[in-house]
Design a protein around this motif. Sequence first.
Motif, PDB file in Angstrom:
ATOM      1  N   SER A   4      42.113 -29.814 -13.591  1.00 47.83           N
ATOM      2  CA  SER A   4      40.759 -29.993 -12.930  1.00 47.83           C
ATOM      3  C   SER A   4      41.060 -30.115 -11.162  1.00 47.83           C
ATOM      4  CB  SER A   4      40.232 -31.618 -12.561  1.00 47.83           C
ATOM      5  OG  SER A   4      39.422 -31.940 -11.766  1.00 47.83           O
ATOM      6  N   TYR A   5      41.968 -30.533 -10.870  1.00 42.42           N
ATOM      7  CA  TYR A   5      42.312 -29.196  -9.767  1.00 42.42           C
ATOM      8  C   TYR A   5      42.612 -28.072  -9.396  1.00 42.42           C
ATOM      9  CZ  TYR A   5      45.400 -29.092  -4.658  1.00 42.42           C
ATOM     10  OH  TYR A   5      45.190 -29.047  -3.326  1.00 42.42           O
ATOM     11  N   GLY A   6      43.373 -27.320 -10.391  1.00 41.87           N
ATOM     12  CA  GLY A   6      44.019 -25.935 -10.667  1.00 41.87           C
ATOM     13  C   GLY A   6      42.193 -25.833 -10.900  1.00 41.87           C
ATOM     14  N   ALA A   7      41.348 -25.268 -11.311  1.00 40.12           N
ATOM     15  CA  ALA A   7      40.094 -25.092 -11.870  1.00 40.12           C
ATOM     16  C   ALA A   7      39.566 -25.141 -10.456  1.00 40.12           C
ATOM     17  CB  ALA A   7      39.410 -26.000 -12.710  1.00 40.12           C
ATOM     18  N   ALA A   8      39.420 -26.314  -9.948  1.00 41.88           N
ATOM     19  CA  ALA A   8      38.426 -26.495  -8.773  1.00 41.88           C
ATOM     20  C   ALA A   8      38.822 -25.722  -6.941  1.00 41.88           C
ATOM     21  CB  ALA A   8      38.892 -27.624  -8.249  1.00 41.88           C
ATOM     22  N   ILE A  24      40.186 -30.789   3.105  1.00 43.75           N
ATOM     23  CA  ILE A  24      39.768 -32.160   2.246  1.00 43.75           C
ATOM     24  C   ILE A  24      40.045 -31.723   0.831  1.00 43.75           C
ATOM     25  CG2 ILE A  24      37.888 -33.477   1.217  1.00 43.75           C
ATOM     26  CD1 ILE A  24      38.071 -33.538   3.924  1.00 43.75           C
ATOM     27  N   GLY A  25      40.569 -33.411   0.283  1.00 41.20           N
ATOM     28  CA  GLY A  25      40.846 -32.478  -1.465  1.00 41.20           C
ATOM     29  C   GLY A  25      42.524 -33.649  -2.088  1.00 41.20           C
ATOM     30  N   LEU A  26      42.606 -33.964  -3.156  1.00 40.17           N
ATOM     31  CA  LEU A  26      43.078 -34.673  -3.976  1.00 40.17           C
ATOM     32  C   LEU A  26      43.354 -34.605  -4.735  1.00 40.17           C
ATOM     33  CD1 LEU A  26      44.185 -37.824  -3.144  1.00 40.17           C
ATOM     34  CD2 LEU A  26      41.687 -38.265  -4.308  1.00 40.17           C
ATOM     35  N   ASN A  86      36.909 -31.689  -4.512  1.00 41.59           N
ATOM     36  CA  ASN A  86      38.451 -30.520  -3.735  1.00 41.59           C
ATOM     37  C   ASN A  86      36.877 -29.320  -3.616  1.00 41.59           C
ATOM     38  OD1 ASN A  86      41.017 -30.982  -4.365  1.00 41.59           O
ATOM     39  ND2 ASN A  86      40.238 -31.798  -6.129  1.00 41.59           N
ATOM     40  N   LEU A  87      35.928 -29.551  -4.853  1.00 32.45           N
ATOM     41  CA  LEU A  87      35.213 -28.109  -4.130  1.00 32.45           C
ATOM     42  C   LEU A  87      34.036 -28.666  -3.753  1.00 32.45           C
ATOM     43  CD1 LEU A  87      34.702 -25.074  -4.912  1.00 32.45           C
ATOM     44  CD2 LEU A  87      34.515 -25.737  -7.176  1.00 32.45           C
ATOM     45  N   THR A  88      33.035 -29.458  -4.091  1.00 29.54           N
ATOM     46  CA  THR A  88      31.933 -29.534  -3.688  1.00 29.54           C
ATOM     47  C   THR A  88      31.997 -30.230  -1.872  1.00 29.54           C
ATOM     48  OG1 THR A  88      30.633 -30.741  -5.808  1.00 29.54           O
ATOM     49  CG2 THR A  88      29.453 -31.422  -3.691  1.00 29.54           C
ATOM     50  N   SER A  89      33.271 -30.604  -1.583  1.00 27.08           N
ATOM     51  CA  SER A  89      32.962 -31.609  -0.810  1.00 27.08           C
ATOM     52  C   SER A  89      33.671 -30.571   0.111  1.00 27.08           C
ATOM     53  CB  SER A  89      35.349 -31.759  -0.386  1.00 27.08           C
ATOM     54  OG  SER A  89      36.027 -31.471  -0.991  1.00 27.08           O
ATOM     55  N   PHE A  90      33.547 -28.942  -0.479  1.00 28.20           N
ATOM     56  CA  PHE A  90      33.801 -27.823   0.822  1.00 28.20           C
ATOM     57  C   PHE A  90      32.723 -27.318   0.986  1.00 28.20           C
ATOM     58  CE2 PHE A  90      34.764 -22.853   0.591  1.00 28.20           C
ATOM     59  CZ  PHE A  90      34.650 -23.029   1.822  1.00 28.20           C
ATOM     60  N   PHE A  91      32.153 -27.105  -0.082  1.00 28.50           N
ATOM     61  CA  PHE A  91      30.725 -26.460  -0.132  1.00 28.50           C
ATOM     62  C   PHE A  91      29.662 -26.499   1.077  1.00 28.50           C
ATOM     63  CE2 PHE A  91      26.513 -26.545  -2.252  1.00 28.50           C
ATOM     64  CZ  PHE A  91      26.324 -25.283  -2.213  1.00 28.50           C
ATOM     65  N   LEU A  92      29.407 -28.174   0.644  1.00 28.30           N
ATOM     66  CA  LEU A  92      28.885 -29.177   1.337  1.00 28.30           C
ATOM     67  C   LEU A  92      28.565 -28.431   2.990  1.00 28.30           C
ATOM     68  CD1 LEU A  92      27.643 -32.398  -0.303  1.00 28.30           C
ATOM     69  CD2 LEU A  92      26.376 -29.979  -0.969  1.00 28.30           C
ATOM     70  N   PRO A  93      30.054 -29.345   3.412  1.00 27.46           N
ATOM     71  CA  PRO A  93      29.904 -28.585   4.567  1.00 27.46           C
ATOM     72  C   PRO A  93      29.715 -27.759   5.421  1.00 27.46           C
ATOM     73  CG  PRO A  93      31.994 -30.322   4.039  1.00 27.46           C
ATOM     74  CD  PRO A  93      30.560 -29.682   3.371  1.00 27.46           C
ATOM     75  N   ALA A  94      30.666 -26.747   4.700  1.00 26.52           N
ATOM     76  CA  ALA A  94      30.058 -24.639   5.091  1.00 26.52           C
ATOM     77  C   ALA A  94      28.911 -24.375   4.578  1.00 26.52           C
ATOM     78  CB  ALA A  94      31.313 -24.132   3.992  1.00 26.52           C
ATOM     79  N   ARG A  95      28.038 -25.154   3.845  1.00 28.43           N
ATOM     80  CA  ARG A  95      27.332 -24.703   3.878  1.00 28.43           C
ATOM     81  C   ARG A  95      26.009 -25.354   5.006  1.00 28.43           C
ATOM     82  NH1 ARG A  95      22.549 -25.814  -0.969  1.00 28.43           N
ATOM     83  NH2 ARG A  95      22.790 -27.594  -0.318  1.00 28.43           N
ATOM     84  N   ALA A  96      26.210 -26.271   5.391  1.00 30.81           N
ATOM     85  CA  ALA A  96      25.495 -26.696   6.314  1.00 30.81           C
ATOM     86  C   ALA A  96      25.819 -26.618   7.721  1.00 30.81           C
ATOM     87  CB  ALA A  96      26.037 -28.343   6.586  1.00 30.81           C
ATOM     88  N   VAL A  97      27.415 -25.791   8.243  1.00 31.62           N
ATOM     89  CA  VAL A  97      27.611 -25.492   9.122  1.00 31.62           C
ATOM     90  C   VAL A  97      27.347 -23.887   9.070  1.00 31.62           C
ATOM     91  CG1 VAL A  97      29.618 -24.183  10.373  1.00 31.62           C
ATOM     92  CG2 VAL A  97      28.916 -26.427   9.429  1.00 31.62           C
ATOM     93  N   ALA A  98      26.427 -23.391   7.805  1.00 31.47           N
ATOM     94  CA  ALA A  98      26.372 -22.185   7.689  1.00 31.47           C
ATOM     95  C   ALA A  98      25.152 -21.531   8.839  1.00 31.47           C
ATOM     96  CB  ALA A  98      26.198 -21.076   6.826  1.00 31.47           C
ATOM     97  N   ARG A  99      24.319 -22.892   8.010  1.00 27.69           N
ATOM     98  CA  ARG A  99      22.826 -22.977   8.461  1.00 27.69           C
ATOM     99  C   ARG A  99      22.351 -23.329   9.734  1.00 27.69           C
ATOM    100  NH1 ARG A  99      20.944 -26.691   3.028  1.00 27.69           N
ATOM    101  NH2 ARG A  99      20.586 -25.174   0.877  1.00 27.69           N
ATOM    102  N   LEU A 144      33.998 -39.081  14.424  1.00 29.53           N
ATOM    103  CA  LEU A 144      32.529 -39.603  13.298  1.00 29.53           C
ATOM    104  C   LEU A 144      32.878 -39.684  12.342  1.00 29.53           C
ATOM    105  CD1 LEU A 144      30.758 -36.187  14.684  1.00 29.53           C
ATOM    106  CD2 LEU A 144      29.990 -39.016  15.050  1.00 29.53           C
ATOM    107  N   THR A 145      31.980 -40.716  11.297  1.00 27.39           N
ATOM    108  CA  THR A 145      32.713 -40.299  10.453  1.00 27.39           C
ATOM    109  C   THR A 145      31.405 -40.247   8.949  1.00 27.39           C
ATOM    110  OG1 THR A 145      33.074 -42.860  11.065  1.00 27.39           O
ATOM    111  CG2 THR A 145      32.749 -42.529   8.507  1.00 27.39           C
ATOM    112  N   ALA A 146      32.141 -39.260   8.258  1.00 28.47           N
ATOM    113  CA  ALA A 146      31.177 -38.248   6.539  1.00 28.47           C
ATOM    114  C   ALA A 146      32.044 -38.456   5.392  1.00 28.47           C
ATOM    115  CB  ALA A 146      30.376 -37.276   7.410  1.00 28.47           C
ATOM    116  N   ASP A 147      30.883 -38.956   4.391  1.00 22.82           N
ATOM    117  CA  ASP A 147      31.540 -38.416   3.294  1.00 22.82           C
ATOM    118  C   ASP A 147      31.144 -37.255   3.256  1.00 22.82           C
ATOM    119  OD1 ASP A 147      31.869 -38.102   0.197  1.00 22.82           O
ATOM    120  OD2 ASP A 147      30.525 -40.252  -0.356  1.00 22.82           O
ATOM    121  N   VAL A 148      31.818 -36.565   2.507  1.00 23.83           N
ATOM    122  CA  VAL A 148      31.901 -34.377   2.300  1.00 23.83           C
ATOM    123  C   VAL A 148      31.133 -34.161   1.544  1.00 23.83           C
ATOM    124  CG1 VAL A 148      33.317 -33.853   4.681  1.00 23.83           C
ATOM    125  CG2 VAL A 148      33.725 -34.186   2.283  1.00 23.83           C
TER     126      VAL A 148
END
Length: 277
Positions: free
Chosen positions: A160-164, A96-98, A119-132, A65-69
């Motif tokens: 920025s990376y470290g803070a995320a 995911i991270g850069l 680095n942060l939103t890219s984790f939040f969105l998939p994790a919340r979707a799966v939790a739901r 599958l293809t997605a923009d996380v």
Amino acid sequence: MSSTDMLGLTGKVGIVWGGGFGMGERSSLRLAEAGAHVAVVDLVPERAEKIAAEINANGGKAVALTADVTDEPSVEKALAAAEAALGPVDVMITVIGLGVWSQLIDMTLEQWEDGHRLNLTSFFLPARAVARSLIRNGKPGAIACVSSVSGLTAAPNHGSYGAAKAGMINLVRTMANEWGQHGIRVNAAMPGAAATPRLQMTQEGLDRFKDMLPLQRPAEPDELAKALVFLVSDMASYITGDNLRVDGGWTSRFLMQSSVNTVSSTAGTVGSGVAKG
């Protein structure tokens, strides 16, 4: 009982975001080896298709599958497609991270926001979707991501990376607390340096790790993948809200250890006294 049965992943449905490259590729393959059906999600379709094809060719079950996380509708569409093909998701891994490299004094707002989005939103969105999904289906489950020791210590030239990543460490703990009542565990594997394809480390760069790390080398992608699969497996059934250090001892070492080692090896008994002190 086989080692894969001990993991408790046989027949479960796993989704790997960023599953077509580096640590994500290895995570997809390791989940399949453990008996899980795997949705391989990647921003680049060809990468996901390659890994899914490899899993299927080896007797497993996978879908590409293809997605923009970083885009919520894209995440939800990919999750819906995964569940339509394989059934409700049980476990999730995200890799995911850069790094955004710049001193803070020179960093643009766009670079700062990119660091958090990637680095942060890219984790939040998939994790919340799966939790739901897990809550909606009344299922327990497990979520694992890749954080970083840069979230524990200062991150010069990649603030920025470290803070995320520091935000990710806290987010893992918060998710674990909010979702634990539903039987959902949330954990992270925390690398220091990993020899991913993107790193393309020179031999000179690799040699530096001999003095920086107790294990004297960066992690291989598969070593992180094994930690991630462990965290979503039944072997980790009472672990949640944790950031497991998979850093080759990076954060266990005294800041001046490399200097102490040099003195110890060149100064005889005086050096030994310094090292013990």
